[in-house]
Write an enzyme that holds these catalytic residues in place. Structure first.
Site, PDB file in Angstrom:
ATOM      1  N   LYS A 116       0.666  -1.095   0.163  1.00  0.00           N
ATOM      2  CA  LYS A 116      -0.137   0.252  -0.088  1.00  0.00           C
ATOM      3  C   LYS A 116       0.659   1.149   0.272  1.00  0.00           C
ATOM      4  O   LYS A 116       0.506   2.155  -0.405  1.00  0.00           O
ATOM      5  CB  LYS A 116      -0.656  -0.441   1.318  1.00  0.00           C
ATOM      6  CG  LYS A 116      -2.077  -0.957   0.966  1.00  0.00           C
ATOM      7  CD  LYS A 116      -2.953  -0.915   2.089  1.00  0.00           C
ATOM      8  CE  LYS A 116      -4.071  -2.586   2.077  1.00  0.00           C
ATOM      9  NZ  LYS A 116      -3.797  -3.439   2.921  1.00  0.00           N
ATOM     10  N   GLU A 200      -2.221   6.390   8.618  1.00  0.00           N
ATOM     11  CA  GLU A 200      -3.231   7.241   7.962  1.00  0.00           C
ATOM     12  C   GLU A 200      -4.155   8.102   8.730  1.00  0.00           C
ATOM     13  O   GLU A 200      -4.816   7.489   9.981  1.00  0.00           O
ATOM     14  CB  GLU A 200      -4.113   6.607   6.755  1.00  0.00           C
ATOM     15  CG  GLU A 200      -3.503   5.392   5.703  1.00  0.00           C
ATOM     16  CD  GLU A 200      -3.765   5.607   5.315  1.00  0.00           C
ATOM     17  OE1 GLU A 200      -3.512   4.843   3.437  1.00  0.00           O
ATOM     18  OE2 GLU A 200      -5.271   5.160   4.867  1.00  0.00           O
ATOM     19  N   HIS A 235     -13.708  -3.555   9.537  1.00  0.00           N
ATOM     20  CA  HIS A 235     -13.147  -3.305   8.208  1.00  0.00           C
ATOM     21  C   HIS A 235     -13.676  -4.004   6.937  1.00  0.00           C
ATOM     22  O   HIS A 235     -12.811  -4.318   6.305  1.00  0.00           O
ATOM     23  CB  HIS A 235     -11.616  -2.704   8.584  1.00  0.00           C
ATOM     24  CG  HIS A 235     -11.281  -2.049   9.796  1.00  0.00           C
ATOM     25  ND1 HIS A 235     -11.738  -0.588   9.865  1.00  0.00           N
ATOM     26  CD2 HIS A 235     -10.623  -1.913  11.456  1.00  0.00           C
ATOM     27  CE1 HIS A 235     -11.544  -0.308  10.762  1.00  0.00           C
ATOM     28  NE2 HIS A 235     -10.857  -0.887  11.694  1.00  0.00           N
ATOM     29  N   ARG A 297      -7.100  -8.205  -8.393  1.00  0.00           N
ATOM     30  CA  ARG A 297      -8.056  -9.270  -8.807  1.00  0.00           C
ATOM     31  C   ARG A 297      -9.620  -9.436  -8.727  1.00  0.00           C
ATOM     32  O   ARG A 297      -9.871  -7.975  -8.695  1.00  0.00           O
ATOM     33  CB  ARG A 297      -8.120 -10.796  -7.555  1.00  0.00           C
ATOM     34  CG  ARG A 297      -8.344  -9.285  -6.185  1.00  0.00           C
ATOM     35  CD  ARG A 297      -7.622 -10.482  -5.075  1.00  0.00           C
ATOM     36  NE  ARG A 297      -8.012  -9.604  -3.626  1.00  0.00           N
ATOM     37  CZ  ARG A 297      -9.420  -9.258  -3.268  1.00  0.00           C
ATOM     38  NH1 ARG A 297     -10.298  -9.414  -3.449  1.00  0.00           N
ATOM     39  NH2 ARG A 297      -9.182  -8.435  -2.220  1.00  0.00           N
TER      40      ARG A 297
END
Length: 668
Positions: A116, A200, A235, A297
């Protein structure tokens, strides 16, 4: 087009790929572990090969075993599905080195988006907005703590590899950061083999909106519009919809263009999803969305995109991998109606969505909607793999119609033998904010008190459970009139006593049958009369309580009774199994394993003083980390397990020393 493909996956996605391949005349090869020897995807495929034991690391993640199955079967190409090896660039390279085609993007593209932090740096260069935060290489805990303070709390710790909510922790306060960082790193290492994280800014009112992209090997890239995946727990997505509510034409164009730029920046080919987070504190705005990650994907929620576009994305995958150009250009694509997908899991929402295991005694699916599943009645939901049972996909001309169809379909789902989230999904469909499209990723958490607990069983349901516990709801087969006089007495009523466990409480009932149809049920000093109007062999019962007629479905499996009635399902156990959930019932002195799993961390030793709520043992089960805490203040007497131990459900993990009489309120 290929003549034969191997599917390097299992369950629902393997079955989904097989359906499309069969329609296109492509033969399919399944692979299976020992736990999946009799699985549905094995039955549906044209051929099937064993690749190892139940553990995923020794079967579905074993690249060489999968390549051996490719060679033995003569498959030309490999479809990875999602999860497992689907985003492993080394797997892509191994497949291609063997002279086979990988049905997905290149190893280079997967690597570009696999981490990421690196992906966000790449996206910044491509002009795609990214979330503020620290995306660098430094992983020292003290350094990351300072970064979190600079970003400003609350922050989100995220695994730099993988997805699906694994290795993700929201941190509200500085004092919680170190423990959350350690937990996220452990879960990330266990899930993806990479314990590194990024930090973040956590947005107060975020929406998770993703864009389906598709590229080919001829330089073409299109987007197939967006999906809203904001309804989440832990999440992880719960209900997805397409298109996203409140999406303006301006924002759709801006987000779609950003997603296409992201795919073009890495020369993307095949199906992919660019995930964005939108700050909706002031509504959806074209300048308030940020790149989160790209899933290289097919996504679990791809059916809602298929529903609104009329396309088969697996067919597109096969055609692109076979060298064909994209079947449509951007201007040829349009949105038709609205679609929802609800994920049915074996889990208990009332216990923080704790995954569940068990045998599917009954599995009734609804009519009039699409249901994607990899299991059927009689199959086992094991601790080895993801606990998803099925996906229910409803399509309608608008959002209201599609949501109504989804709610009606969920009400028709009858699953017995394992705890599921079906009731929770139905309540979420009816939740006022969700129904009004006022949704963000914090909705389920805010409305947990109304959404998570199963509604209590009413007196009519309890009465039917008591009669079922006595086996008196079965239809009469013997035509002899004397056989129907089950409650006959010369003097007075013949009461039968039965004890039933429900929601951790043992209930006592007195039942007086006058024949196979009429009953009196008494409990807690209250009496209820009913007449059975109809009782069928499939467990369907129609009961007249005088003021109301109730239809119920009763499923009996040994001592367990699942009763579907009045819009909910309820689980009961007859007396013989009441309270038995493992080798020792967990009480105030015992911390027991809530399900089979692996002991990852033991935080205390014998003799340690603990406070109620302190983390004691961390387990890994069904692709998630479970932290078990102290049930009360006390001193640890024994810890009979160690990190690395595989334990069964109910196994004692830790025992506290017995309380002194004064502490227990028995002294003086």
């Amino acid at each position: 087009m290929f003549k034969k493909i191997l599917i390097a996956n299992r369950g629902e996605i393997a079955c989904r790929i097989i359906r499309t391949a069969r329609r296109l005349g492509v033969a399919t090869v399944a692979v299976y572990s020992d736990a999946d020897r009799r699985a549905l995807h094995v039955e549906l495929a044209d051929e099937a090969y064993r690749i190892g034991p139940a553990e995923a690391a020794r079967s579905y993640l074993d690249i060489q075993a999968i390549l051996a199955a490719c060679k033995a079967s003569g498959a030309e190409a490999v479809h990875p599905g999602y999860g497992f090896l689907s985003e492993n660039p080394a797997f892509v390279e191994t497949v291609e080195a063997a002279g086979l085609v990988f049905i997905g993007p290149s190893a280079t593209a997967i690597r570009a988006m696999g981490l990421k932090d690196a992906a966000k740096a790449l996206m910044e260069g491509a002009g795609v907005p990214v979330v503020p935060g620290y995306h660098g290489e430094e992983q020292d805990g003290t350094f990351l703590t300072r970064q979190a303070e600079a970003i400003g709390y609350p922050v989100l710790i995220k695994a730099r590899a993988g997805g699906g909510g694994k290795g993700m922790r929201k941190v509200e306060r500085p004092r919680d950061f170190a423990a959350a960082l350690a937990s996220a790193a452990r879960e990330s290492e266990a899930s993806f083999g990479d314990g590194r994280v990024l930090v973040e800014k956590y947005m107060a009112k975020p929406r998770h909106i993703e864009v389906q992209v598709f590229g080919d090997n001829h330089g073409n890239v299109v987007h197939l519009f967006e999906r809203d995946c904001s309804a989440q727990r832990r999440h992880q997505k719960v209900i997805e919809e397409a298109p996203a509510p409140g999406m303006s034409a301006e924002m759709r164009a801006a987000m779609g263009a950003a997603a296409v730029r992201a795919a073009q920046a890495i020369g993307y080919s095949g199906a992919g999803t660019v995930e964005f987070i939108a700050d909706v504190s002031e509504g959806l705005r074209a300048d308030r969305f940020f790149f989160m990650e790209m899933n290289t994907r097919l996504q679990v929620e791809h059916p809602v995109t298929e529903a609104i576009t009329g396309l088969d994305l697996v067919e597109w995958q096969l055609r692109v991998a076979a060298g064909e150009p994209l079947p449509k250009r951007q201007e040829d694509l349009a949105i038709d109606g609205w679609a929802f997908e609800a994920r049915i899991y074996a889990e208990n929402p009332a216990r923080d969505f704790l995954p569940a295991t068990g045998r599917l005694v009954r599995f009734d699916t609804p009519e009039g909607v699409r249901v994607d599943s990899g299991v059927r009645a009689g199959d086992e939901i094991t601790a080895f793999y993801d606990p998803m049972i099925a996906k229910v996909i409803a399509h309608g001309p608008d959002r209201t119609a599609a949501l109504g169809r989804l709610a009606a379909a969920l009400a028709q789902c009858r699953i017995a033998g394992v705890t599921t989230n079906t009731g929770f999904l139905g309540r979420l469909c009816r939740e006022p904010h969700f129904a009004a499209a006022d949704v963000d990723t914090g909705l389920i958490g805010r409305e947990a008190a109304a959404l998570l607990p199963n509604p209590p069983a009413g007196p009519r349901v309890l009465a039917l459970a008591a009669i079922a516990a006595l086996d008196l709801l079965e239809p009469a087969i013997d035509p002899d009139p004397w056989s129907r006089l089950i409650g006959f007495r010369l003097w007075g009523q013949g009461w039968q006593v039965v004890f039933v466990e429900h929601e951790g409480e043992t209930l006592e009932f007195r039942v007086a049958p006058s024949d196979r149809r009429r009953f009196e049920v008494e409990s807690g000093g209250k009496r209820l009369g009913l007449t059975i109007l109809r009782s069928e062999g499939e467990g369907t019962v129609l009961a007249d309580f005088g003021d109301r007629v109730v239809e119920a479905v009763v499923v009996r499996d040994g001592r367990a009774i699942t009763l579907f009635a009045e819009g909910a399902s309820h689980l009961f156990h007859t007396e013989e199994t009441a309270g038995l959930h493992g080798e020792e019932e967990a009480g105030g002195d015992v911390v027991a394993a809530p399900m089979p799993g692996l002991v990852r961390l033991v935080a205390v030793a014998a003799g340690a003083a603990v406070t109620k709520g302190d983390p004691l043992v961390t387990m890994e089960a069904m692709k998630m980390e479970l932290v078990l805490t102290a049930p009360r203040d006390g001193v640890v007497e024994a810890v009979p397990v160690a990190p690395g131990d595989q334990v069964s459900e109910g196994a004692v993990l830790l025992r506290l020393a017995a309380e002194e009489p004064e502490q227990a309120g028995l002294g003086n």
